[in-house]
Motif scaffolding. Sequence first.
Motif, mmCIF file in Angstrom:
data_model
loop_
_atom_site.group_PDB
_atom_site.id
_atom_site.type_symbol
_atom_site.label_atom_id
_atom_site.label_comp_id
_atom_site.label_asym_id
_atom_site.label_seq_id
_atom_site.Cartn_x
_atom_site.Cartn_y
_atom_site.Cartn_z
ATOM 1 N N THR A 1 103.015 61.858 7.704
ATOM 2 C CA THR A 1 103.162 62.437 9.039
ATOM 3 C C THR A 1 101.824 62.425 9.762
ATOM 4 O O THR A 1 100.815 62.859 9.218
ATOM 5 C CB THR A 1 103.673 63.898 8.938
ATOM 6 O OG1 THR A 1 104.949 63.883 8.325
ATOM 7 C CG2 THR A 1 103.780 64.547 10.304
ATOM 8 N N ARG B 1 106.327 64.743 19.674
ATOM 9 C CA ARG B 1 107.638 65.395 19.584
ATOM 10 C C ARG B 1 107.680 66.640 20.468
ATOM 11 O O ARG B 1 108.704 66.963 21.054
ATOM 12 C CB ARG B 1 107.942 65.764 18.130
ATOM 13 C CG ARG B 1 109.305 66.423 17.946
ATOM 14 C CD ARG B 1 109.595 66.727 16.473
ATOM 15 N NE ARG B 1 109.975 65.550 15.724
ATOM 16 C CZ ARG B 1 111.216 65.091 15.606
ATOM 17 N NH1 ARG B 1 112.210 65.712 16.214
ATOM 18 N NH2 ARG B 1 111.469 64.023 14.886
ATOM 19 N N GLU C 1 109.025 66.802 11.275
ATOM 20 C CA GLU C 1 108.208 65.626 10.942
ATOM 21 C C GLU C 1 107.795 65.615 9.469
ATOM 22 O O GLU C 1 107.916 64.590 8.804
ATOM 23 C CB GLU C 1 106.962 65.571 11.840
ATOM 24 C CG GLU C 1 107.260 65.256 13.288
ATOM 25 C CD GLU C 1 107.794 63.850 13.508
ATOM 26 O OE1 GLU C 1 107.435 62.921 12.769
ATOM 27 O OE2 GLU C 1 108.588 63.683 14.446
ATOM 28 N N ALA D 1 102.398 62.175 15.938
ATOM 29 C CA ALA D 1 103.868 62.232 15.957
ATOM 30 C C ALA D 1 104.349 63.645 16.278
ATOM 31 O O ALA D 1 105.296 63.831 17.045
ATOM 32 C CB ALA D 1 104.432 61.767 14.622
ATOM 33 N N ILE D 2 103.682 64.637 15.711
ATOM 34 C CA ILE D 2 104.051 66.027 15.989
ATOM 35 C C ILE D 2 103.755 66.361 17.446
ATOM 36 O O ILE D 2 104.599 66.930 18.143
ATOM 37 C CB ILE D 2 103.320 66.990 15.033
ATOM 38 C CG1 ILE D 2 103.771 66.732 13.593
ATOM 39 C CG2 ILE D 2 103.565 68.452 15.434
ATOM 40 C CD1 ILE D 2 102.922 67.415 12.544
#
Length: 184
Positions: free
Chosen positions: A33, A41, A24, A37-38
Motif C-alpha cells: 500500500t 482515495r 487499502e 493510494a490512500i
Amino acid sequence: MASKSMRMSAEERRESVIRAAVVEFAERGYNGTSTQAIASRVGVSQPYLFRLFPSKRALFEAAVLRCIGEIKQRFLEAAEGKRGQEALDAMGDAYFGLVTDRSHLLLQLQMYVSTAAAENAGDAEVGETVRELWTDLWDSVAAASGCEPHEVTDFFAHGMLINVLVAMGFPVEHRLWAGFERPC
C-alpha cells in the motif's frame, strides 16, 4: 462549489483517512500500500496526509487499532452481564457481524502478514503494536468471560478458523463451524 461550512474538520478528515487506510491495507497489505493510494482515495494530497499521520507506519497502526478496537468493543458489549460459555457465545455471535465486512476481515489477515513483512524489513515496531493490541484483546475476552486461558485460546482458535474460511469464500453460516461447541 462547496461552501466553507461544508468543509471537513481535521478530525473528520482524519477519520476518512483511517477508513480509506483500512480498505487499502486490507487489499494490499503494509508493503503493497502506498500513502499516495490512500491520499487519492480520500481526495487529499500526500503532504496533507502526512500532517495527519507522521508516517505510513502510524497510518497502518491507526487502521489496525480501529480494526482491533471494533472487535474489542463488540465483544465487551455482547458479553455484558454474562459469564463463561454464555459470554463466549455472545462474543462469537457479535463477531460474525464484523467478518461479513470484507475489508475488516482482510485487514485482520493482513495484520499478520504485514507484521512479519515489516519485521523482516527491519521495522519491529509494527509487530510490537499488533502484538500489544492482540494481547489486550485476549486479556479483555478472558476478563469479560471469566474463562480459563485454554478456553479463551480455543475461542480465538475457532475465530481464526472462521476468518480463514470466510476469507476463502465460505459463508458465515457454513456447516464447518455451525455445530462447534466451546467448553467453558
